[in-house]
Scaffold this motif. Structure first.
Motif, mmCIF file in Angstrom:
data_model
loop_
_atom_site.group_PDB
_atom_site.id
_atom_site.type_symbol
_atom_site.label_atom_id
_atom_site.label_comp_id
_atom_site.label_asym_id
_atom_site.label_seq_id
_atom_site.Cartn_x
_atom_site.Cartn_y
_atom_site.Cartn_z
ATOM 1 N N HIS A 1 0.833 -1.191 0.000
ATOM 2 C CA HIS A 1 0.000 0.000 0.000
ATOM 3 C C HIS A 1 0.869 1.242 0.000
ATOM 4 O O HIS A 1 1.745 1.384 0.853
ATOM 5 N N ARG A 2 0.632 2.119 -0.970
ATOM 6 C CA ARG A 2 1.472 3.298 -1.098
ATOM 7 C C ARG A 2 0.671 4.589 -1.029
ATOM 8 O O ARG A 2 1.161 5.643 -1.369
ATOM 9 N N SER A 3 -0.577 4.487 -0.626
ATOM 10 C CA SER A 3 -1.441 5.663 -0.455
ATOM 11 C C SER A 3 -1.563 6.481 -1.726
ATOM 12 O O SER A 3 -1.519 7.705 -1.684
ATOM 13 N N GLU B 1 -4.124 6.970 -3.610
ATOM 14 C CA GLU B 1 -5.337 7.785 -3.671
ATOM 15 C C GLU B 1 -5.214 9.020 -2.791
ATOM 16 O O GLU B 1 -5.735 10.087 -3.121
ATOM 17 N N LYS B 2 -4.520 8.906 -1.694
ATOM 18 C CA LYS B 2 -4.342 10.064 -0.819
ATOM 19 C C LYS B 2 -3.375 11.057 -1.436
ATOM 20 O O LYS B 2 -3.560 12.265 -1.353
ATOM 21 N N ILE B 3 -2.331 10.518 -2.061
ATOM 22 C CA ILE B 3 -1.363 11.386 -2.715
ATOM 23 C C ILE B 3 -2.040 12.205 -3.806
ATOM 24 O O ILE B 3 -1.692 13.360 -4.044
ATOM 25 N N TYR C 1 1.794 8.524 -11.403
ATOM 26 C CA TYR C 1 1.371 7.628 -10.330
ATOM 27 C C TYR C 1 0.470 6.521 -10.853
ATOM 28 O O TYR C 1 0.492 5.402 -10.342
ATOM 29 N N ARG D 1 -11.034 14.105 -4.710
ATOM 30 C CA ARG D 1 -10.891 12.701 -4.330
ATOM 31 C C ARG D 1 -10.785 11.881 -5.601
ATOM 32 O O ARG D 1 -11.516 12.109 -6.549
ATOM 33 N N LYS E 1 -10.929 7.853 -6.557
ATOM 34 C CA LYS E 1 -11.081 6.488 -6.063
ATOM 35 C C LYS E 1 -10.800 5.558 -7.236
ATOM 36 O O LYS E 1 -11.391 5.716 -8.303
ATOM 37 N N ASP F 1 -3.238 -3.436 -3.672
ATOM 38 C CA ASP F 1 -2.962 -2.576 -2.525
ATOM 39 C C ASP F 1 -2.957 -1.095 -2.860
ATOM 40 O O ASP F 1 -3.213 -0.284 -1.987
ATOM 41 N N ARG F 2 -2.638 -0.765 -4.108
ATOM 42 C CA ARG F 2 -2.495 0.644 -4.489
ATOM 43 C C ARG F 2 -1.659 1.397 -3.473
ATOM 44 O O ARG F 2 -2.002 2.469 -3.029
#
Lengths: 369, 348, 196
Positions: free
Chosen positions: A48-50, A52-54, A66, A327, A329, A368-369
């Motif tokens: 998991h590399r976050s 979506e948050k990045i 990305y 956001r 997703k 994991d994205r």
């Protein structure tokens, strides 16, 4: 003496994050009764590399590299999913040459991804040689990509509004050369594997995925086409210019490992057809429309999906009018396909688990994205 | 001309002249054993290199190229590397069992060479129960694999050890029965006797009178040697090297070399039983020394084993057992019945 | 029933031999691998490897005008630039230009953003170091590794539009794939707002 009175125990085995067959870092906790599997619990999240948050802190253009890394075996398709979603949201019309180039690159990448799949699937079953043969063909595709955009794995080829680079001078002869030899090579893989009695022993009737289970778990891509459902987003909800191409969607009958293998093999042939049509019909013109870097898209949201090599990849993007998305997703195919593994692998042996896991074509960065 | 047995007989006679009989027997026994051991060590090195090169060229790559000419010295380099590795013994391992498993495997692999006829007069000891001795010795490998699996105190190793034990024991039966067919035709258990019964030309070779027996033997022997498609015990992708997952350094090297020596053993037996041993295919070729014929035929068979390994996927363990008991065994019985009928009709 | 079994067996044997034939055929083909480092792959022109800073071939000065566009375009914040105003020419100059190659993802967005052909991704790839501090490149190093890189200076957008329009009046632009660097698609211009 009855079996119950023998007091055999079930024991738990950890097919840990580091294992030659789990196609990435996935931990499977397997409860076994002797050699038979009673239950599997996949533990994901090691990669998991976050992303979506990045995404919330990058502009739309900056996010494209990305997307490459969400599925690095099918980077062009991952790019394609994102840019079609953003363009749909903002109503950007991409030049036709760019669309043709996008489709061509996406299909070449589909072939490359399926080649990786065949290589790893065969080597999991013990046949080492198809790995080398598949990678030999993949080298040709990667050379084409390197010639066009400079990279072999994570391309950053598509951008919002078109593609970043046009095809260079030597591309077309090399591509035609590849398209000429590739069908014979697919036949070579078939000679080595498809009707080989040992291969049939290992894959026929194993890991049968019936339609109801597949629907319940949102399985998509070749995994559900192997079970008999002719669902391909390129045909059902054509995006880009896929409605201009003539190709077939291969399906299986029983949903076992062999059917999924056959579906992917035939998909490679179909993709070759699409690339052939694309290079013949490639129009002239621009390769992108200019989109400024601090471009502000209109407020709103969009849900857009494409057919990635592993299944359905979809983007849900919510924009609040600023250059950075509110956001993003990402719905990836492998995450949903992995769910079905504990269901179809029960009561099989560990050797079958390896075959079934391989046939689902799960790639962990997507999970994991 | 280049028949090596002349040299050995000369040395033997010279020793008899100087030393008492008992000492000569002792020295000749130790000497020939030592020579075979040395030869096999070099052969194992060669076979490892050859496998890497054959597999590389089948996959359109080159294999080892830097150590020596085309990588000939690669195995020695690997051997040196393995020797200087730390001898790791897991803390919870069963020490004596863990220690003796590779030793037994290695010794069993080499002991079969007491009765392999390398050429005319080139056999360490021509036991009159030669082939029976070999069948008995090859069963030792089961013990060593079980010991390796158990002594490692590791679930994966245990699974691997048990699987391999089941596999080897199951395939022993069709193996023995197929050999029985050849023995019936040769009318002797002695290895030299079997080879001599095929003298004269390739039409006398037992392959033509025992085709089914040969096929059963070859498949069963591939399973005995743990080669693909029957290499479940060492399946890297499934059990991460199976029973030898906890072994490193020289102990691992012993398992590894024993596998290659076994591969040559089964080829040598196939050649002896079915392809005329050290006999030339036609009396014209008798000028070529017998040991060259033997080595050549054995290496062809080794090549075929390597060819199988790099082409086929591996069979699942329960399918493997089903194959042995439900297909090979009836076939072996059929072979014996037909051979018996043949002997009855054509010799009496 | 027996016929079925015999057919299965013969089919099986035929397919097994077919597999053997494929691998045997490959024994006689040439190897397709390169013996690195004695043989090397020739990197294509557009390779995206190590970043270099380009200098003017005559004067030897950096092309970079410290407009900070590449730094703002970089998605991973690998580029850090400090600039000063040159009192003589009244133009900005980079005082320090650092690229952290341990973060750089080789996406090429900086190269696309630059209007002055000052930064380029090249086909060089042999820059392994045993100390992580050696992977932080400063301006001097970037300029040094960029000295032998051949490039074509990209004209500014307005001038380029004029040149393209001029070319279009006489000839018609065909659909053939374009080759040289000048005619490559224009980089995205305009400001990029990015939080550090």
């Amino acid at each position: 003496m009855a079996i119950e009175q023998l007091k055999t125990e079930e024991f738990m085995v950890n097919m840990g994050p580091q294992h030659p067959s789990t196609h990435g870092v996935c931990k499977l906790v397997i409860t076994m009764d002797g050699e038979q599997i009673k239950s599997i619990q996949p533990h994901v999240g090691f990669l998991h590399r976050s992303i979506e948050k990045i995404a919330e802190n990058r502009t739309y253009a900056q996010f494209v590299p990305y997307t490459d890394r969400i599925d690095y075996c099918a980077s062009m398709n991952a790019n394609h999913a994102y840019v079609t979603a953003v363009e749909k949201m903002a109503g950007i019309q991409v030049p036709e040459r760019a669309e043709y180039l996008r489709v061509m690159m996406a299909e070449l990448n589909r072939i490359a991804s399926h080649l990786v799949w065949i290589a790893t699937f065969a080597i999991d079953l013990g046949a080492v040689t198809p790995f080398l043969y598949a990678f030999r063909e993949r080298e040709l595709i990667l050379d084409l990509f390197e010639m066009t955009c400079g990279q072999r794995l994570t391309y950053n080829y598509m951008c919002i509004g078109g593609v970043n680079w046009d095809i260079p001078q030597g591309f077309e002869p090399k591509l035609r050369e590849f398209l000429k030899i590739f069908p014979q090579k697919v036949n070579e893989y078939e000679y080595l594997l498809t009707n080989n009695p040992i291969f049939l022993y290992r894959t026929k009737g194993i890991g049968v995925l019936d339609m109801d289970t597949a629907f319940a778990y949102s399985v998509s891509g070749p995994s559900i086409r192997g079970s008999g459902l002719k669902w391909d987003i390129r045909k059902a909800e054509p995006y880009s210019i896929y409605n201009k191409f003539d190709f077939d969607v291969p399906v299986g009958h029983t949903g076992d490992v062999w059917d999924r293998y056959k579906v992917r093999l035939n998909e490679m042939r179909e993709s070759t057809k699409i690339v052939q049509q694309a290079i013949e019909g490639l129009p002239g013109g621009d390769t992108k429309v200019k989109v400024p870097m601090t471009w502000k898209p209109p407020e709103g949201e969009v849900f857009s999906r494409i057919e990635a090599p592993r299944g359905e990849m979809a983007y849900h993007i919510i924009s609040d009018g600023t250059p950075k998305p509110y956001r993003i997703k990402i719905r990836t195919a492998s995450y949903c396909n992995l769910q079905v593994l504990p269901v179809i692998a029960v009561n099989h042996l560990i050797a079958d688990l390896v075959a079934i896991f391989g046939s689902l074509d799960v790639i962990l960065p997507e999970v994991d994205r | 001309m280049l028949e090596l047995n002349v040299i050995f007989e000369a040395v033997h006679r010279w020793l008899e002249g100087i030393l008492p009989q008992g000492l000569v027997t002792l020295i000749s026994a130790l000497g020939t054993g030592g020579i075979v051991l040395a030869f096999l060590s070099i052969l194992a090195l060669f076979l490892v290199w050859w496998e890497r090169k054959v597999s590389a060229h089948m996959q359109q790559r080159l294999g080892p190229m830097r150590t020596g000419w085309h990588g000939v010295l690669q195995t020695i380099a690997d051997g040196v590397k393995l020797v200087q590795k730390e001898d790791l013994i897991p803390a919870t391992a069963d020490r004596p069992v863990y220690f003796w498993a590779p030793v037994i495997c290695f010794v069993a692999a080499f002991m079969a060479y007491l009765v392999i006829p390398f050429g005319r007069g080139l056999i360490v000891q021509d036991l009159n129960i030669g082939i029976l001795y070999i069948i008995a010795i090859t069963t030792f490998t089961v013990v060593s694999l079980l010991m390796a699996g158990w002594g490692s105190n590791n679930k994966w190793a245990l699974l691997g050890g048990m699987r391999s034990a089941a596999q080897i024991v199951s395939y022993e039966v069709p193996l023995t029965l197929s050999i029985l067919g050849a023995v019936m035709l040769a009318e002797t258990l002695s290895m030299v006797g079997i080879v001599q019964s095929q003298a004269g030309g390739f039409w006398n070779w037992l392959i033509f009178r025992q085709p089914i027996g040969f096929i059963v033997y070859y498949i069963a022997a591939t399973a005995e040697a743990n080669r693909t498609p029957f290499d479940i015990p060492e399946a890297e992708q499934e059990l991460v090297a199976g029973f030898n997952v906890e072994y490193s350094g020289m102990k691992f090297a012993m398992f590894f070399l024993a596998e290659f020596v076994n591969m040559f053993t089964i080829s040598a037996i196939a050649v002896t039983l079915y392809f005329g041993g050290w006999n030339a295919p036609h009396p014209i070729f008798n000028f070529v020394p017998s040991w060259i014929w033997f080595m050549g035929k054995s290496l062809v068979s080794v090549f075929i084993l390597m060819w199988f390994r790099w082409t086929y996927p591996r069979i699942r363990v329960d399918q493997l057992m089903g194959f042995a008991w439900k297909f090979l065994l009836p076939l072996a019985f059929l072979n014996i019945i037909l051979t018996g009928l043949g002997v009855l009709i054509f010799r009496n | 029933m027996a016929g079925n079994i015999i057919k299965e067996i013969t089919d099986g044997i035929y397919n097994l031999i077919l597999g053997l034939a494929v691998t045997f055929k490959h024994l006689f083909k040439h190897a397709i691998t390169l013996q690195y480092p004695t043989e090397r792959w020739e990197m294509p022109e557009r390779s995206r490897g190590t970043i270099v800073l380009l200098s003017d071939p005559e004067t030897g000065r950096l092309n970079c005008t410290a407009c900070l566009l590449c730094s703002k375009a970089c998605p991973v914040a690998a580029i850090s630039i400090e600039r000063i105003k040159n009192p003589d020419t009244k133009k900005f100059e980079p005082q320090s230009f650092n690229i952290d190659t341990t973060i750089c993802c080789y996406c090429g967005l900086c190269e696309q953003a630059c209007n002055f052909t000052a930064i380029k991704l090249t086909g060089k790839y042999e820059f392994s170091a045993s100390d992580k501090s050696k992977l932080l490149y400063d301006m001097g190093f970037l300029q040094e590794i960029g000295r032998d890189v051949k490039y074509e200076k990209r004209e500014k957008t307005a001038a380029k539009k004029k040149a393209v329009a001029k070319a279009e009046t006489g000839e018609d632009v065909g659909g053939a794939p374009v080759a040289d660097a000048k005619a490559e698609s224009s980089p995205g211009s305009g400001e990029a707002k990015k939080e550090d």
